[in-house]
Design a protein around this motif. Structure first.
Motif, PDB file in Angstrom:
ATOM      1  N   TYR A  82       0.846  -1.212   0.000  1.00  0.00           N
ATOM      2  CA  TYR A  82       0.000   0.000   0.000  1.00  0.00           C
ATOM      3  C   TYR A  82       0.875   1.254   0.000  1.00  0.00           C
ATOM      4  N   LEU A  83       1.884   1.264   0.875  1.00  0.00           N
ATOM      5  CA  LEU A  83       2.760   2.438   0.983  1.00  0.00           C
ATOM      6  C   LEU A  83       3.640   2.630  -0.250  1.00  0.00           C
ATOM      7  N   MET A  84       4.066   1.513  -0.845  1.00  0.00           N
ATOM      8  CA  MET A  84       4.886   1.620  -2.065  1.00  0.00           C
ATOM      9  C   MET A  84       4.104   2.289  -3.194  1.00  0.00           C
ATOM     10  N   ARG A  85       2.817   2.009  -3.244  1.00  0.00           N
ATOM     11  CA  ARG A  85       1.986   2.535  -4.332  1.00  0.00           C
ATOM     12  C   ARG A  85       1.498   3.963  -4.076  1.00  0.00           C
ATOM     13  N   LEU A  86       1.343   4.311  -2.794  1.00  0.00           N
ATOM     14  CA  LEU A  86       0.668   5.562  -2.426  1.00  0.00           C
ATOM     15  C   LEU A  86       1.263   6.824  -3.052  1.00  0.00           C
ATOM     16  N   PRO A  87       2.602   6.999  -3.081  1.00  0.00           N
ATOM     17  CA  PRO A  87       3.122   8.256  -3.653  1.00  0.00           C
ATOM     18  C   PRO A  87       2.688   8.497  -5.094  1.00  0.00           C
ATOM     19  N   GLU A  88       2.698   7.453  -5.941  1.00  0.00           N
ATOM     20  CA  GLU A  88       2.307   7.706  -7.331  1.00  0.00           C
ATOM     21  C   GLU A  88       0.806   7.931  -7.460  1.00  0.00           C
ATOM     22  N   GLU A  89       0.014   7.255  -6.614  1.00  0.00           N
ATOM     23  CA  GLU A  89      -1.440   7.498  -6.655  1.00  0.00           C
ATOM     24  C   GLU A  89      -1.762   8.924  -6.203  1.00  0.00           C
ATOM     25  N   VAL A  90      -1.076   9.388  -5.158  1.00  0.00           N
ATOM     26  CA  VAL A  90      -1.300  10.762  -4.681  1.00  0.00           C
ATOM     27  C   VAL A  90      -0.845  11.763  -5.751  1.00  0.00           C
ATOM     28  N   ALA A  91       0.342  11.518  -6.316  1.00  0.00           N
ATOM     29  CA  ALA A  91       0.884  12.440  -7.326  1.00  0.00           C
ATOM     30  C   ALA A  91      -0.023  12.549  -8.548  1.00  0.00           C
ATOM     31  N   GLY A  92      -0.634  11.424  -8.932  1.00  0.00           N
ATOM     32  CA  GLY A  92      -1.431  11.418 -10.157  1.00  0.00           C
ATOM     33  C   GLY A  92      -2.919  11.621  -9.944  1.00  0.00           C
ATOM     34  N   SER A  93      -3.335  11.878  -8.699  1.00  0.00           N
ATOM     35  CA  SER A  93      -4.766  11.956  -8.408  1.00  0.00           C
ATOM     36  C   SER A  93      -5.375  13.291  -8.862  1.00  0.00           C
ATOM     37  N   ALA A  94      -6.307  13.206  -9.805  1.00  0.00           N
ATOM     38  CA  ALA A  94      -6.964  14.418 -10.323  1.00  0.00           C
ATOM     39  C   ALA A  94      -7.823  15.075  -9.251  1.00  0.00           C
ATOM     40  N   GLY A  95      -8.297  14.282  -8.285  1.00  0.00           N
ATOM     41  CA  GLY A  95      -9.189  14.823  -7.255  1.00  0.00           C
ATOM     42  C   GLY A  95      -8.489  15.332  -6.010  1.00  0.00           C
ATOM     43  N   TYR A  96      -7.148  15.315  -6.008  1.00  0.00           N
ATOM     44  CA  TYR A  96      -6.412  15.772  -4.813  1.00  0.00           C
ATOM     45  C   TYR A  96      -6.626  17.267  -4.635  1.00  0.00           C
ATOM     46  N   ARG A  97      -6.982  17.686  -3.428  1.00  0.00           N
ATOM     47  CA  ARG A  97      -7.024  19.129  -3.185  1.00  0.00           C
ATOM     48  C   ARG A  97      -6.825  19.443  -1.712  1.00  0.00           C
ATOM     49  N   VAL A  98      -6.335  20.645  -1.485  1.00  0.00           N
ATOM     50  CA  VAL A  98      -6.192  21.175  -0.129  1.00  0.00           C
ATOM     51  C   VAL A  98      -7.511  21.864   0.198  1.00  0.00           C
ATOM     52  N   LEU A  99      -8.035  21.630   1.392  1.00  0.00           N
ATOM     53  CA  LEU A  99      -9.361  22.152   1.718  1.00  0.00           C
ATOM     54  C   LEU A  99      -9.318  23.634   2.120  1.00  0.00           C
ATOM     55  N   ALA A 100     -10.477  24.240   2.072  1.00  0.00           N
ATOM     56  CA  ALA A 100     -10.610  25.691   2.272  1.00  0.00           C
ATOM     57  C   ALA A 100      -9.979  26.148   3.582  1.00  0.00           C
ATOM     58  N   GLY A 101      -9.164  27.199   3.497  1.00  0.00           N
ATOM     59  CA  GLY A 101      -8.613  27.842   4.686  1.00  0.00           C
ATOM     60  C   GLY A 101      -7.268  27.309   5.141  1.00  0.00           C
ATOM     61  N   VAL A 102      -6.893  26.113   4.668  1.00  0.00           N
ATOM     62  CA  VAL A 102      -5.687  25.450   5.190  1.00  0.00           C
ATOM     63  C   VAL A 102      -4.410  26.248   4.898  1.00  0.00           C
ATOM     64  N   HIS A 103      -4.235  26.653   3.641  1.00  0.00           N
ATOM     65  CA  HIS A 103      -3.004  27.362   3.256  1.00  0.00           C
ATOM     66  C   HIS A 103      -2.835  28.683   4.011  1.00  0.00           C
ATOM     67  N   GLU A 104      -3.942  29.312   4.398  1.00  0.00           N
ATOM     68  CA  GLU A 104      -3.879  30.577   5.135  1.00  0.00           C
ATOM     69  C   GLU A 104      -3.669  30.330   6.634  1.00  0.00           C
ATOM     70  N   LEU A 105      -4.396  29.329   7.146  1.00  0.00           N
ATOM     71  CA  LEU A 105      -4.435  29.100   8.593  1.00  0.00           C
ATOM     72  C   LEU A 105      -3.114  28.581   9.171  1.00  0.00           C
ATOM     73  N   LEU A 106      -2.517  27.578   8.548  1.00  0.00           N
ATOM     74  CA  LEU A 106      -1.350  26.922   9.161  1.00  0.00           C
ATOM     75  C   LEU A 106      -0.172  27.867   9.372  1.00  0.00           C
ATOM     76  N   PRO A 107       0.251  28.646   8.352  1.00  0.00           N
ATOM     77  CA  PRO A 107       1.367  29.563   8.608  1.00  0.00           C
ATOM     78  C   PRO A 107       1.026  30.619   9.654  1.00  0.00           C
ATOM     79  N   ARG A 108      -0.237  31.043   9.683  1.00  0.00           N
ATOM     80  CA  ARG A 108      -0.667  32.057  10.658  1.00  0.00           C
ATOM     81  C   ARG A 108      -0.538  31.518  12.084  1.00  0.00           C
ATOM     82  N   LEU A 109      -0.963  30.262  12.287  1.00  0.00           N
ATOM     83  CA  LEU A 109      -0.870  29.653  13.618  1.00  0.00           C
ATOM     84  C   LEU A 109       0.585  29.479  14.042  1.00  0.00           C
ATOM     85  N   CYS A 110       1.423  29.061  13.086  1.00  0.00           N
ATOM     86  CA  CYS A 110       2.852  28.885  13.391  1.00  0.00           C
ATOM     87  C   CYS A 110       3.489  30.214  13.809  1.00  0.00           C
ATOM     88  N   LYS A 111       3.160  31.263  13.061  1.00  0.00           N
ATOM     89  CA  LYS A 111       3.729  32.583  13.372  1.00  0.00           C
ATOM     90  C   LYS A 111       3.257  33.089  14.726  1.00  0.00           C
TER      91      LYS A 111
END
Length: 230
Positions: A79-108
């Motif tokens: 499962y783990l051997m296959r996972l990187p290529e499935e994640v890399a090639g997944s058309a439906g992969y997305r980061v959910l709303a607010g994540v890119h803004e929230l995480l750096p703000r919390l760290c800072k």
């Protein structure tokens, strides 16, 4: 009012990202590669189960006996051997709303961030890597730590204490998740369960599951989190 949290824990799938089925396809590939049966984990397992439990239940259902340690290790490693290529090639992969803004703000703002997930540690990092999100999380509790979500959440809180040099008060740790399982795990670990309706469950369902706080998405303010002055 909620006190400033000592640490904030995030679930991965359905909260930070969705892989667009990459995990399911990787399990299917693993079973097909090993046994010639492209098993569908969705038929035998439910959201929020840990990876070792998913592998074991699926194996038992499709192969007809419980896996030996060697058999389970082989399925998980495939499962783990296959996972990187499935994640890399997944058309439906997305980061959910607010994540890119929230995480750096919390760290800072000086919040210690961690992961709590049913995924084994390597799988969680593979899923987060495509969006470059691993860098925000100093620690975590994973499906490789325990089959019990409450126990792996407790371990994550212990690890946060190791980093900060003193034991954390679990009642001042936020645990964010998108399923009733995440809320139950937060409470089992003595933490604050924050339900986020970014996955398959509505705000109402998360409230009924006993969430201490419910958000529609990570675009909304987290309880007790003070933003630094700009």
């Amino acid at each position: 009012p909620v006190e400033r949290p000592e640490a904030i824990l995030f679930d991965v799938d359905g909260l930070l990202i969705t892989t667009g089925g990459a995990g399911t396809r990787s399990w299917s590939w693993a079973f097909d590669e090993l046994y010639g049966i492209p098993a569908d984990i969705g038929k035998f397992t439910e959201a929020g189960m840990t990876d070792p439990v998913v592998g074991s239940l699926t194996f038992t259902s499709v192969i007809g006996h419980e896996p030996s340690p060697v058999e389970l290790a082989r399925v998980i490693s495939h499962y783990l051997m296959r996972l990187p290529e499935e994640v890399a090639g997944s058309a439906g992969y997305r980061v959910l709303a607010g994540v890119h803004e929230l995480l750096p703000r919390l760290c800072k703002a000086g919040y210690l961030l961690g992961i709590t997930t049913g995924a084994v540690e390597a799988a969680a990092h593979i899923k987060l890597a495509r969006a470059n999100l691993n860098r925000f999380f100093a620690f975590g509790g994973y499906g490789s730590d325990s089959a019990d979500r409450g126990e792996l959440t407790r371990k994550a809180i212990e690890r946060a204490g190791e980093i900060l040099g003193s034991r954390l008060d679990s009642h001042r740790v936020l645990v964010l998740g998108d399923t009733p399982n995440d809320i139950a795990a937060a409470h089992a670990a003595g933490a604050i369960g924050v339900g986020v309706a970014s996955g398959h469950f509505s705000e109402q369902e998360l409230r009924e599951a006993g969430a201490d706080h419910v958000l529609g998405s990570l675009l909304e303010e987290l309880p007790g989190v003070a933003e630094p002055a700009p």
